[in-house]
Design a protein around this motif. Structure first.
Motif, PDB file in Angstrom:
ATOM      1  N   SER A  74       0.824  -1.217   0.000  1.00 50.20           N
ATOM      2  CA  SER A  74       0.000   0.000   0.000  1.00 50.20           C
ATOM      3  C   SER A  74       0.854   1.261   0.000  1.00 50.20           C
ATOM      4  CB  SER A  74      -0.941   0.004   1.210  1.00 50.20           C
ATOM      5  OG  SER A  74      -0.205  -0.066   2.420  1.00 50.20           O
ATOM      6  N   LEU A  75       2.060   1.189   0.567  1.00 47.01           N
ATOM      7  CA  LEU A  75       2.940   2.364   0.596  1.00 47.01           C
ATOM      8  C   LEU A  75       3.411   2.745  -0.801  1.00 47.01           C
ATOM      9  CD1 LEU A  75       5.135   1.553   3.731  1.00 47.01           C
ATOM     10  CD2 LEU A  75       3.194   3.122   3.593  1.00 47.01           C
ATOM     11  N   TRP A  83       6.862   6.331  -5.362  1.00 48.37           N
ATOM     12  CA  TRP A  83       7.887   6.503  -6.389  1.00 48.37           C
ATOM     13  C   TRP A  83       9.275   6.335  -5.793  1.00 48.37           C
ATOM     14  CZ3 TRP A  83      12.039   9.696  -7.188  1.00 48.37           C
ATOM     15  CH2 TRP A  83      12.552   9.750  -8.501  1.00 48.37           C
ATOM     16  N   LEU A  84       9.496   6.931  -4.620  1.00 51.14           N
ATOM     17  CA  LEU A  84      10.797   6.839  -3.969  1.00 51.14           C
ATOM     18  C   LEU A  84      11.121   5.402  -3.582  1.00 51.14           C
ATOM     19  CD1 LEU A  84      10.721   9.988  -1.665  1.00 51.14           C
ATOM     20  CD2 LEU A  84      12.178   9.637  -3.659  1.00 51.14           C
ATOM     21  N   LEU A  85      10.152   4.702  -3.005  1.00 49.84           N
ATOM     22  CA  LEU A  85      10.374   3.322  -2.594  1.00 49.84           C
ATOM     23  C   LEU A  85      10.767   2.451  -3.782  1.00 49.84           C
ATOM     24  CD1 LEU A  85       7.425   2.758  -0.078  1.00 49.84           C
ATOM     25  CD2 LEU A  85       9.847   3.064   0.472  1.00 49.84           C
ATOM     26  N   ALA A  86      10.059   2.653  -4.888  1.00 47.22           N
ATOM     27  CA  ALA A  86      10.363   1.867  -6.081  1.00 47.22           C
ATOM     28  C   ALA A  86      11.739   2.199  -6.637  1.00 47.22           C
ATOM     29  CB  ALA A  86       9.288   2.102  -7.137  1.00 47.22           C
ATOM     30  N   HIS A  87      12.118   3.469  -6.541  1.00 49.63           N
ATOM     31  CA  HIS A  87      13.373   3.906  -7.150  1.00 49.63           C
ATOM     32  C   HIS A  87      14.594   3.654  -6.275  1.00 49.63           C
ATOM     33  CE1 HIS A  87      10.818   5.687 -10.188  1.00 49.63           C
ATOM     34  NE2 HIS A  87      11.876   6.012 -10.873  1.00 49.63           N
ATOM     35  N   ILE A  88      14.399   3.179  -5.069  1.00 52.24           N
ATOM     36  CA  ILE A  88      15.553   2.767  -4.263  1.00 52.24           C
ATOM     37  C   ILE A  88      15.526   1.256  -4.026  1.00 52.24           C
ATOM     38  CG2 ILE A  88      15.917   4.998  -3.163  1.00 52.24           C
ATOM     39  CD1 ILE A  88      14.470   3.991  -0.706  1.00 52.24           C
ATOM     40  N   MET A  90      13.140  -0.905  -2.895  1.00 55.06           N
ATOM     41  CA  MET A  90      12.437  -1.576  -1.807  1.00 55.06           C
ATOM     42  C   MET A  90      11.507  -2.652  -2.380  1.00 55.06           C
ATOM     43  SD  MET A  90      13.806  -0.321   0.749  1.00 55.06           S
ATOM     44  CE  MET A  90      14.836   1.069   1.173  1.00 55.06           C
ATOM     45  N   VAL A  91      11.225  -3.665  -1.589  1.00 59.00           N
ATOM     46  CA  VAL A  91      10.456  -4.812  -2.060  1.00 59.00           C
ATOM     47  C   VAL A  91       9.036  -4.743  -1.519  1.00 59.00           C
ATOM     48  CG1 VAL A  91      10.310  -7.334  -2.116  1.00 59.00           C
ATOM     49  CG2 VAL A  91      12.558  -6.209  -2.105  1.00 59.00           C
ATOM     50  N   PRO A  92       8.018  -4.647  -2.394  1.00 60.68           N
ATOM     51  CA  PRO A  92       6.634  -4.574  -1.909  1.00 60.68           C
ATOM     52  C   PRO A  92       6.155  -5.903  -1.350  1.00 60.68           C
ATOM     53  CG  PRO A  92       6.659  -4.715  -4.294  1.00 60.68           C
ATOM     54  CD  PRO A  92       8.092  -4.579  -3.872  1.00 60.68           C
ATOM     55  N   VAL A  93       5.428  -5.836  -0.243  1.00 60.03           N
ATOM     56  CA  VAL A  93       4.863  -7.025   0.388  1.00 60.03           C
ATOM     57  C   VAL A  93       3.357  -7.025   0.161  1.00 60.03           C
ATOM     58  CG1 VAL A  93       4.483  -8.245   2.557  1.00 60.03           C
ATOM     59  CG2 VAL A  93       6.670  -7.102   2.135  1.00 60.03           C
ATOM     60  N   PHE A  94       2.859  -8.067  -0.508  1.00 59.52           N
ATOM     61  CA  PHE A  94       1.425  -8.209  -0.776  1.00 59.52           C
ATOM     62  C   PHE A  94       0.844  -9.175   0.260  1.00 59.52           C
ATOM     63  CE2 PHE A  94       3.555  -7.192  -4.722  1.00 59.52           C
ATOM     64  CZ  PHE A  94       2.756  -6.204  -5.277  1.00 59.52           C
ATOM     65  N   ARG A  95       0.389  -8.623   1.372  1.00 61.24           N
ATOM     66  CA  ARG A  95      -0.104  -9.464   2.461  1.00 61.24           C
ATOM     67  C   ARG A  95      -1.520  -9.939   2.200  1.00 61.24           C
ATOM     68  NH1 ARG A  95       1.931  -5.806   7.637  1.00 61.24           N
ATOM     69  NH2 ARG A  95       4.143  -6.380   7.533  1.00 61.24           N
TER      70      ARG A  95
END
Length: 247
Positions: A74-75, A83-88, A90-95
């Protein structure tokens, strides 16, 4: 996005976040020699406050390693932040969705590429009234066993004096003067050390394997926290699920 671009974006963000963090926290750490010199690894840490991702990532970053967190999917949908999370990287968690396995696959791919994944086994800020590590989820153990990479236990203490959240969720902020924050990094736990006695390491762990490995990881983290606090840890860990069931 290429690793070079990710590193550039990471450095820019670190150049902003670290000076701000150091205005409110005087951090010191021991044990960075325990970060593996090569190959991927998991860093498993206790969780005291919403600002401790910087506390945990700081010594990893200063050791020349670009750390990545598992972050709630969700973040990634929040403007700018996503955008920042994706560009550094980070790994998304689909709970709780059919895409949960995608998160695991992405994290293991990062580990096999030599990356460092930072995980809070507790899943959230501790609800223990005395702020000891509480009962944990099996994510860190799963990454280690399925990825066949070591887990580096990390403990920290002091940043809760900057931002504290009590068990009822009320937050207290105390920015000045800067608070003393200490970090202790333990020796890496190899996958074979996370297996039950007599069992061989496997990348297809059972539920019992994961629970045992999680206990080993949390025992090590709790022992490090006890060293930082100069106190004896409680005999059993706080279980927020048991508290909910009894209420």
């Amino acid at each position: 996005m290429s690793r070079t671009s990710q590193r550039s974006t990471y450095r820019i963000l670190a150049g902003i976040a670290i000076p701000v963090y150091r205005m409110v926290a005087r951090i010191s750490w021991r044990g960075t020699e325990n970060f593996p010199a090569s190959g991927g690894f998991v860093v498993a840490a206790n969780h005291l406050t919403e600002i401790d991702p910087i506390t945990v990532a700081y010594p990893v970053y200063k050791s020349g390693i670009m750390p990545r967190f598992l972050a709630k999917e969700s973040l990634f949908r929040v403007p700018v932040l996503g955008w920042l999370l994706a560009h550094i990287g980070m790994v998304p968690v689909f709970r709780g969705t059919t895409r949960a396995k995608d998160s695991l696959a992405a994290a293991i791919a990062e580990l096999h590429d030599g990356g460092a994944i930072l995980v809070y086994p507790e899943g959230t800020v501790t609800r223990d009234p005395r702020m000891w590590p509480m009962r944990a989820h099996t994510g860190a153990a799963r990454l280690s066993l399925q990825g066949q990479v070591p887990v580096v236990p990390l403990a920290h203490w002091g940043d809760q004096n900057v931002l504290y959240r009590d068990p009822q969720g009320k937050r207290t902020v105390n920015l000045f003067p800067p608070k003393k924050v200490r970090v202790l990094i333990g020796e890496p736990l190899q996958p074979r050390e996370l297996m039950r006695p007599g069992n061989q390491p496997t990348d297809q762990p059972t539920a019992d394997d994961l629970n045992y490995a999680t206990t080993v990881i949390m025992d090590r983290i709790t022992g490090l926290v006890a060293q930082l606090r100069g106190e004896e840890a409680p005999e059993s860990r706080f279980d927020p699920r048991a508290r909910k069931e009894s209420s």
